[in-house]
Write a protein that holds these residues in place. Sequence first.
Motif, PDB file in Angstrom:
ATOM      1  N   UNK A 189       3.903   5.769  -5.500  1.00 40.21           N
ATOM      2  CA  UNK A 189       3.856   5.796  -6.963  1.00 40.21           C
ATOM      3  C   UNK A 189       2.825   6.803  -7.442  1.00 40.21           C
ATOM      4  N   UNK A 190       1.675   6.868  -6.781  1.00 42.54           N
ATOM      5  CA  UNK A 190       0.655   7.844  -7.153  1.00 42.54           C
ATOM      6  C   UNK A 190       1.137   9.262  -6.903  1.00 42.54           C
ATOM      7  N   UNK A 191       1.870   9.471  -5.804  1.00 39.52           N
ATOM      8  CA  UNK A 191       2.379  10.803  -5.491  1.00 39.52           C
ATOM      9  C   UNK A 191       3.406  11.243  -6.533  1.00 39.52           C
ATOM     10  N   UNK A 192       4.263  10.329  -6.958  1.00 44.70           N
ATOM     11  CA  UNK A 192       5.263  10.654  -7.972  1.00 44.70           C
ATOM     12  C   UNK A 192       4.587  10.952  -9.308  1.00 44.70           C
ATOM     13  N   UNK A 193       3.596  10.166  -9.672  1.00 49.31           N
ATOM     14  CA  UNK A 193       2.870  10.401 -10.922  1.00 49.31           C
ATOM     15  C   UNK A 193       2.149  11.742 -10.900  1.00 49.31           C
ATOM     16  N   UNK A 194       1.570  12.093  -9.771  1.00 46.07           N
ATOM     17  CA  UNK A 194       0.870  13.374  -9.644  1.00 46.07           C
ATOM     18  C   UNK A 194       1.850  14.530  -9.729  1.00 46.07           C
ATOM     19  N   UNK A 195       3.033  14.361  -9.132  1.00 49.62           N
ATOM     20  CA  UNK A 195       4.042  15.420  -9.179  1.00 49.62           C
ATOM     21  C   UNK A 195       4.578  15.608 -10.591  1.00 49.62           C
ATOM     22  N   UNK A 196       4.709  14.533 -11.341  1.00 42.59           N
ATOM     23  CA  UNK A 196       5.198  14.639 -12.718  1.00 42.59           C
ATOM     24  C   UNK A 196       4.159  15.260 -13.625  1.00 42.59           C
ATOM     25  N   UNK A 197       2.897  14.973 -13.416  1.00 42.49           N
ATOM     26  CA  UNK A 197       1.856  15.497 -14.292  1.00 42.49           C
ATOM     27  C   UNK A 197       1.476  16.932 -13.945  1.00 42.49           C
ATOM     28  N   UNK A 198       1.724  17.384 -12.736  1.00 43.96           N
ATOM     29  CA  UNK A 198       1.363  18.742 -12.326  1.00 43.96           C
ATOM     30  C   UNK A 198       2.135  19.804 -13.107  1.00 43.96           C
ATOM     31  N   UNK A 252       0.835  -1.191   0.000  1.00 41.40           N
ATOM     32  CA  UNK A 252       0.000   0.000   0.000  1.00 41.40           C
ATOM     33  C   UNK A 252       0.872   1.244   0.000  1.00 41.40           C
ATOM     34  N   UNK A 253       1.955   1.208   0.752  1.00 45.16           N
ATOM     35  CA  UNK A 253       2.868   2.343   0.807  1.00 45.16           C
ATOM     36  C   UNK A 253       3.501   2.570  -0.561  1.00 45.16           C
ATOM     37  N   UNK A 254       3.869   1.501  -1.232  1.00 44.85           N
ATOM     38  CA  UNK A 254       4.472   1.602  -2.556  1.00 44.85           C
ATOM     39  C   UNK A 254       3.479   2.185  -3.562  1.00 44.85           C
ATOM     40  N   UNK A 255       2.231   1.753  -3.473  1.00 46.52           N
ATOM     41  CA  UNK A 255       1.208   2.274  -4.381  1.00 46.52           C
ATOM     42  C   UNK A 255       0.960   3.754  -4.136  1.00 46.52           C
TER      43      UNK A 255
END
Length: 113
Positions: A89-98, A83-86
Amino acid sequence: MENIVLVIHVLAACGVIGLVLLQHGKGADMGASFGSGASGSLFGVSGSSNFMSRATAGFVFVFFITSLTLAYLSSHKASSGSVVKAMSTQAVDAAKSAPAAATETTSTEAVPK
């Protein structure tokens, strides 16, 4: 496979609960000595303790084994991850798309004429 083990697990849990509720406590014999008369029940005086305690032990053993099996099956799933890994990963994806979304909005703004 996991669903079958889960059904057996729930049935064993219900069996343990039912058998524990049907058994009489250690203090029940004291009441029978004062004339309660409830000591000779369905299985007799000593038959209930042997049958019920053995059946309870059997259900507890099945419950324990299915608990370990469910833990093993859930930890070795190929599709699931941490769950921590997921979340990371979502936080990194959100930071890249922002930043990409911010540059797209600035480039498509109306240019003054």
